[in-house]
Design an enzyme around this catalytic site. Structure first.
Site, PDB file in Angstrom:
ATOM      1  N   ILE A  34      -3.668  -9.814  -1.409  1.00 30.55           N
ATOM      2  CA  ILE A  34      -4.196  -8.617  -0.757  1.00 30.55           C
ATOM      3  C   ILE A  34      -4.453  -8.929   0.710  1.00 30.55           C
ATOM      4  CG2 ILE A  34      -5.952  -6.801  -0.847  1.00 30.55           C
ATOM      5  CD1 ILE A  34      -6.607  -7.794  -3.707  1.00 30.55           C
ATOM      6  N   GLU A  35      -3.531  -8.516   1.554  1.00 26.52           N
ATOM      7  CA  GLU A  35      -3.721  -8.680   2.998  1.00 26.52           C
ATOM      8  C   GLU A  35      -3.098  -7.500   3.718  1.00 26.52           C
ATOM      9  OE1 GLU A  35      -1.539 -12.094   4.661  1.00 26.52           O
ATOM     10  OE2 GLU A  35      -0.991 -12.618   2.591  1.00 26.52           O
ATOM     11  N   PHE A  36      -2.709  -7.672   4.973  1.00 29.33           N
ATOM     12  CA  PHE A  36      -2.293  -6.528   5.781  1.00 29.33           C
ATOM     13  C   PHE A  36      -0.949  -6.799   6.440  1.00 29.33           C
ATOM     14  CE2 PHE A  36      -6.879  -6.705   5.542  1.00 29.33           C
ATOM     15  CZ  PHE A  36      -7.160  -5.440   5.038  1.00 29.33           C
TER      16      PHE A  36
ATOM     17  N   TYR B   2       0.824  -1.211   0.000  1.00 28.68           N
ATOM     18  CA  TYR B   2       0.000   0.000   0.000  1.00 28.68           C
ATOM     19  C   TYR B   2       0.858   1.261   0.000  1.00 28.68           C
ATOM     20  CZ  TYR B   2      -3.298  -3.563   1.542  1.00 28.68           C
ATOM     21  OH  TYR B   2      -4.061  -4.706   1.638  1.00 28.68           O
TER      22      TYR B   2
END
Length: 251
Positions: free
Chosen positions: A138-140, A110
């Protein structure tokens, strides 16, 4: 007697409220990815099984994994606009030589533009006939575990990345999602044409239209020699014939 009953009712109500609070807390922590349950979900009877690997699995004996029923592998290639997995090239070549169908994945950042992230992936991952489509994970991570970026910010990075990858490889990329990332960024129909790889090690996947299910984070197989003793397991949602045709240009 009425006082005793009333007191018991209050105690039961308090206990129920506490139980609900605990379940909610556990659910939130699991959704955020802070905890995993020791008894992970077992898949139903599927025909096509796979693993996903990165440098953490170290040197991989792909023939040994193939002998244990591994049909495909998602292999980490890149992260953000600069990082490249040091084991990618060896894993890509070794898996293909052992007859394991390969797919490469990119860990979405990001913190940099989608165009430069696409350039990083394309510079490492060859356009290979018969390979699975590229994957965007798509993760954090880091500060985004507590404060996820907004939907518009993520889509402004994700959309040009997907467009560039599809243009270069000729197929729509696969989107790897957790429940949290799916419902924050993808739900609503805009990305319904993209294949979905869902991480759900505790229950049958609860996102619509998924194609791959990562059903375990804690498996142990023979044939890899890195710092991580465990390996992720996956299945393809379909027959072997459907898998062979999956992700091929024109299908």
């Amino acid at each position: 007697m009425k006082r005793i009953l009333k007191c018991l009712c209050r105690i039961i109500l308090v206990l129920l409220c506490l139980a609900a609070a605990v379940l909610l807390a556990v659910g939130v922590l699991r959704w955020r990815g802070y905890i995993l349950f020791s008894h992970e979900a077992d898949p139903e009877m599927w025909e096509v099984f796979g693993v996903d690997v990165s440098a953490y699995q170290g040197v991989v004996d792909w023939s040994m994994l193939a002998d244990q029923g591994v049909d495909f592998a998602f292999i980490k290639a890149t992260e953000g606009s600069a990082l490249q997995d040091r084991q990618f090239s060896a894993n890509w070549a070794g898996a293909a030589e052992a007859g394991v169908r390969t797919g490469a994945y990119h860990f979405l950042s990001y913190d940099s533009p989608g165009q430069t992230q696409a350039d990083n992936f394309i510079s490492l991952v060859p356009a290979t006939e018969g390979a699975l489509p590229p994957v965007v994970d798509i993760e954090f991570y880091g500060k985004y575990l507590e404060q996820p970026p907004g939907r518009k910010q993520v889509q402004s990075i994700l959309d040009p990345l997907l467009e560039r990858l599809e243009e270069y490889y000729g197929v729509k990329p696969i989107l790897y999602v957790t429940y949290r990332s799916y419902y924050l960024y993808l739900a609503g129909g805009k990305y319904s044409a993209y294949p979905i790889w869902c991480s759900s090690p505790t229950v049958f996947p609860l996102v619509p239209g998924w194609d791959f299910w990562q059903y375990s984070h804690s498996a142990r197989l023979e044939g890899y020699y890195g710092s991580q003793s465990r390996i992720d397991l996956n299945i393809f949602r379909g027959s072997r014939e459907e898998f062979d045709a999956f992700g091929q240009p024109g299908t």
